[in-house]
Scaffold this active site. Sequence first.
Site, PDB file in Angstrom:
ATOM      1  N   TYR A 204      29.846  29.651  31.532  1.00 21.59           N
ATOM      2  CA  TYR A 204      31.029  30.494  32.273  1.00 21.59           C
ATOM      3  C   TYR A 204      30.988  29.917  33.463  1.00 21.59           C
ATOM      4  O   TYR A 204      30.962  28.673  33.808  1.00 21.59           O
ATOM      5  CB  TYR A 204      30.159  31.843  32.381  1.00 21.59           C
ATOM      6  CG  TYR A 204      31.289  32.848  33.080  1.00 21.59           C
ATOM      7  CD1 TYR A 204      32.598  32.935  32.698  1.00 21.59           C
ATOM      8  CD2 TYR A 204      30.926  33.564  34.130  1.00 21.59           C
ATOM      9  CE1 TYR A 204      33.657  33.723  33.317  1.00 21.59           C
ATOM     10  CE2 TYR A 204      31.908  34.556  34.706  1.00 21.59           C
ATOM     11  CZ  TYR A 204      33.013  34.591  34.408  1.00 21.59           C
ATOM     12  OH  TYR A 204      33.932  35.579  35.104  1.00 21.59           O
ATOM     13  N   ARG A 257      45.806  33.123  38.476  1.00 21.55           N
ATOM     14  CA  ARG A 257      44.580  32.857  39.726  1.00 21.55           C
ATOM     15  C   ARG A 257      43.403  32.886  39.008  1.00 21.55           C
ATOM     16  O   ARG A 257      42.492  33.759  38.695  1.00 21.55           O
ATOM     17  CB  ARG A 257      44.679  34.302  40.355  1.00 21.55           C
ATOM     18  CG  ARG A 257      43.902  33.992  41.660  1.00 21.55           C
ATOM     19  CD  ARG A 257      43.431  35.330  42.460  1.00 21.55           C
ATOM     20  NE  ARG A 257      42.557  36.099  41.657  1.00 21.55           N
ATOM     21  CZ  ARG A 257      41.340  35.971  41.496  1.00 21.55           C
ATOM     22  NH1 ARG A 257      40.597  34.847  42.184  1.00 21.55           N
ATOM     23  NH2 ARG A 257      40.517  36.581  40.817  1.00 21.55           N
ATOM     24  N   LYS A 275      34.324  35.009  28.805  1.00 25.39           N
ATOM     25  CA  LYS A 275      33.993  36.521  29.183  1.00 25.39           C
ATOM     26  C   LYS A 275      33.547  37.007  27.846  1.00 25.39           C
ATOM     27  O   LYS A 275      32.469  37.901  27.841  1.00 25.39           O
ATOM     28  CB  LYS A 275      35.229  36.986  29.818  1.00 25.39           C
ATOM     29  CG  LYS A 275      35.420  36.799  30.884  1.00 25.39           C
ATOM     30  CD  LYS A 275      34.621  37.599  31.928  1.00 25.39           C
ATOM     31  CE  LYS A 275      35.130  37.226  33.472  1.00 25.39           C
ATOM     32  NZ  LYS A 275      34.419  38.175  34.558  1.00 25.39           N
ATOM     33  N   GLU A 347      41.891  40.285  33.752  1.00 30.12           N
ATOM     34  CA  GLU A 347      41.150  39.080  34.011  1.00 30.12           C
ATOM     35  C   GLU A 347      41.967  37.900  34.750  1.00 30.12           C
ATOM     36  O   GLU A 347      43.120  37.265  34.246  1.00 30.12           O
ATOM     37  CB  GLU A 347      40.341  38.355  33.277  1.00 30.12           C
ATOM     38  CG  GLU A 347      39.286  37.447  33.740  1.00 30.12           C
ATOM     39  CD  GLU A 347      38.219  37.948  34.166  1.00 30.12           C
ATOM     40  OE1 GLU A 347      37.803  37.110  35.230  1.00 30.12           O
ATOM     41  OE2 GLU A 347      37.865  38.978  34.104  1.00 30.12           O
ATOM     42  N   ASP A 348      41.806  37.696  36.158  1.00 26.27           N
ATOM     43  CA  ASP A 348      42.385  36.373  36.933  1.00 26.27           C
ATOM     44  C   ASP A 348      44.065  36.594  36.923  1.00 26.27           C
ATOM     45  O   ASP A 348      44.506  35.648  36.780  1.00 26.27           O
ATOM     46  CB  ASP A 348      41.996  35.153  36.402  1.00 26.27           C
ATOM     47  CG  ASP A 348      40.637  34.743  36.681  1.00 26.27           C
ATOM     48  OD1 ASP A 348      40.001  35.463  37.384  1.00 26.27           O
ATOM     49  OD2 ASP A 348      40.000  34.067  36.055  1.00 26.27           O
ATOM     50  N   ASP A 370      38.223  43.120  36.202  1.00 18.74           N
ATOM     51  CA  ASP A 370      36.761  42.563  36.593  1.00 18.74           C
ATOM     52  C   ASP A 370      36.882  41.935  37.822  1.00 18.74           C
ATOM     53  O   ASP A 370      35.812  42.078  38.570  1.00 18.74           O
ATOM     54  CB  ASP A 370      36.389  41.536  35.557  1.00 18.74           C
ATOM     55  CG  ASP A 370      34.919  41.261  35.391  1.00 18.74           C
ATOM     56  OD1 ASP A 370      34.080  42.085  35.785  1.00 18.74           O
ATOM     57  OD2 ASP A 370      34.747  40.067  35.697  1.00 18.74           O
ATOM     58  N   ASP A 371      38.028  41.364  38.292  1.00 18.58           N
ATOM     59  CA  ASP A 371      37.898  40.596  39.476  1.00 18.58           C
ATOM     60  C   ASP A 371      37.935  41.695  40.757  1.00 18.58           C
ATOM     61  O   ASP A 371      37.502  41.411  42.094  1.00 18.58           O
ATOM     62  CB  ASP A 371      39.316  39.833  39.800  1.00 18.58           C
ATOM     63  CG  ASP A 371      39.252  38.740  38.780  1.00 18.58           C
ATOM     64  OD1 ASP A 371      38.421  38.045  38.394  1.00 18.58           O
ATOM     65  OD2 ASP A 371      40.319  38.695  37.830  1.00 18.58           O
ATOM     66  N   ASN A 533      33.587  31.460  44.073  1.00 12.82           N
ATOM     67  CA  ASN A 533      33.168  30.121  42.960  1.00 12.82           C
ATOM     68  C   ASN A 533      34.358  29.464  42.574  1.00 12.82           C
ATOM     69  O   ASN A 533      35.503  29.776  42.596  1.00 12.82           O
ATOM     70  CB  ASN A 533      32.347  30.914  41.781  1.00 12.82           C
ATOM     71  CG  ASN A 533      33.012  31.779  41.251  1.00 12.82           C
ATOM     72  OD1 ASN A 533      34.161  31.747  40.637  1.00 12.82           O
ATOM     73  ND2 ASN A 533      32.223  33.136  41.280  1.00 12.82           N
TER      74      ASN A 533
END
Length: 649
Positions: A204, A257, A275, A347-348, A370-371, A533
């Site tokens: 990850y 993103r 994930k 996600e993203d 999750d973000d 990150n």
Amino acid sequence: MPSPRNFFWSHATHLLRRCGRQPDGVSSQRSLYSAAPIADLIAPPLGANFWGIGCSRRHRNLPAMENQVKGMMSGGLDVSDLKNANTVGGGVGDTFGEDAATEEQPFTPWARIVASGLELLRDPRYNKGLAFTEVERDRHYLRGLLPPTVISQELQVERILENVRSYQNPLEKYIALMDLQERNERLFYKVLIDHVEELLPIVYTPVVGEACQKYGNIFRRPHGLYISLKDRGHVLELLKNWPEKNVEVIVVTDGERILGLGDLGLNGMGIPIGKLALYTALGGVRPSSTLPIAIDVGTNNEALLKNPFYIGLRQRRTTGQEYDELLHEFMIACKQAYGEKVLIQFEDFANHNAFRLLQKYATTHLVFNDDIQGTAAVALAGLVAALPITGGTLADHKFLFLGAGEAGTGIAEIIALEVSKQAIRIPMKIRSGLYGTLCCSHQGKITVEEARKAIHLVDSKGLVTKSRYESLQEHKRPYAHEHPPAHDLLSAVKVLKPTVLIGTSGKGGTFTKEVLEEVSSYQDKPIIMALSNPTSQSECTAEEAYKYTKGKCIFASGSPFSPVTYEGKTYVIGQSNNCYIFPGMGLGCTISGAIRVHDDMFLAAAEALAKQINEEHLAKNQLYPAFNEIREISAHIGAAVAAKAYELA
């Protein structure tokens, strides 16, 4: 000359044995590593109208069988001459017994077979490599397909680790582990579970970021499901192409993103894959019940569009109605294919889509982002864990965020929600421990709106204030307060004097020496959280934080950092990583049978994580437990989430 019936019985016997079954009866034992259970069935006598056997097509050579029959039969009826007469229920007869399960035939058709031979070795779900025992090699027709030696799984783990550690480039280590997942799933998860602290940064963040950037170049074999604009109107059919029918957890991205790296298009598939590997390794969710999905609507990344190895659509990113229609079709198809209880993790997705998609589907699907929510819960857990060191409650702190996107506003909102959910505050003892007895200082109930007044955001244009209200995106407006303009972070720190500084900007080095010195000039124990990150995008390093605050700060990061020693004291850096939350969140949702995700479930997850911090952690300013404890932590979080789901039902 044998009769046709006896001839076909001999062929049936042969085919049964090829399928791993015995003609006179079938063992009810299940091989631990077989691809399917061996059915507890006994083949009854063949009926007079039965001229074939319903074994798998790939184990039949029908033309050869027909030629043999013609050469051996003297007169009599040939199989190839049988008429497909109409049946009572309509349709035509089933010459070879393939559809006999729907007819009153005096036999039980074989619905599944036991994988064997090369088919078994090429199936990553059940392949054991050289760990197959002598008995299993005989049982599954592996003799001669493997070298003669038998190597235990434990020894295989040592070999894999030795190979992975021999690579100097982190991306090479990632490729080696992903190759292992694609050929021997059991060994992959064994290696990851037993060495999670070492391998998590490879599987990850931060290494997965580089893997996504180069995903087309390192592409080996397809993993997961790819849905593009070309598939509009057929999304449900694509979901049905997926071989596993009992999917419980889906992680989906549109790649716009990816981490702090921007639009990576279909290359973003590395994130759902990573994930879901953690859902299994950390949360205990069965890998066969997980499904990674990438939705390809194009990319605005010019470098990718020019890259000959890019695996996605070569067009500019589609937006508006066409985008919404594809996403809506996907969401509806997920329910149709897998039911009401399938968990979908966004996600993203970019800010402009992430908030509205979550708001749109939160009331109709079991879904979370999750973000926004996962990042918020893990950050909240770190803040709660820090309270015994700083003293007071969350309501006593003033928060300043650098970054007002999904992560920043998500954390801000859960802080406000947690403050408002706390009981009526009267002076009372809340904890006695290494740092003494702490007391609450507020009285009366605090609303969410009141709690937001202590939370401030700095975006690319400076401090978010009331004077900018009309030009602000919807998710920023609740945090637009009456303040004079501040055009950069340092100015905002000097004006607001926050006690907690949180970075979610995705821009490295933005917590400068001047900013850190200013925060520590008026606060004895400032909380500094550099959450962006990968590591290159972190707002500051752990060493910089302790150096420029003269060892005063309580530091946590989104990327891994080694322990820091300052003036003789060693500080262990807690990593505010979403993997503390989402595996337990997924586990709690699946075991509870929840059909919606509620904000209180994330509060329960954050509180469960914060409880894992003890006095030994606090003595080192460590706000998060070590990753080698994470499976147990996920179990606690899963139980807390499930309990809250039952409470809210």
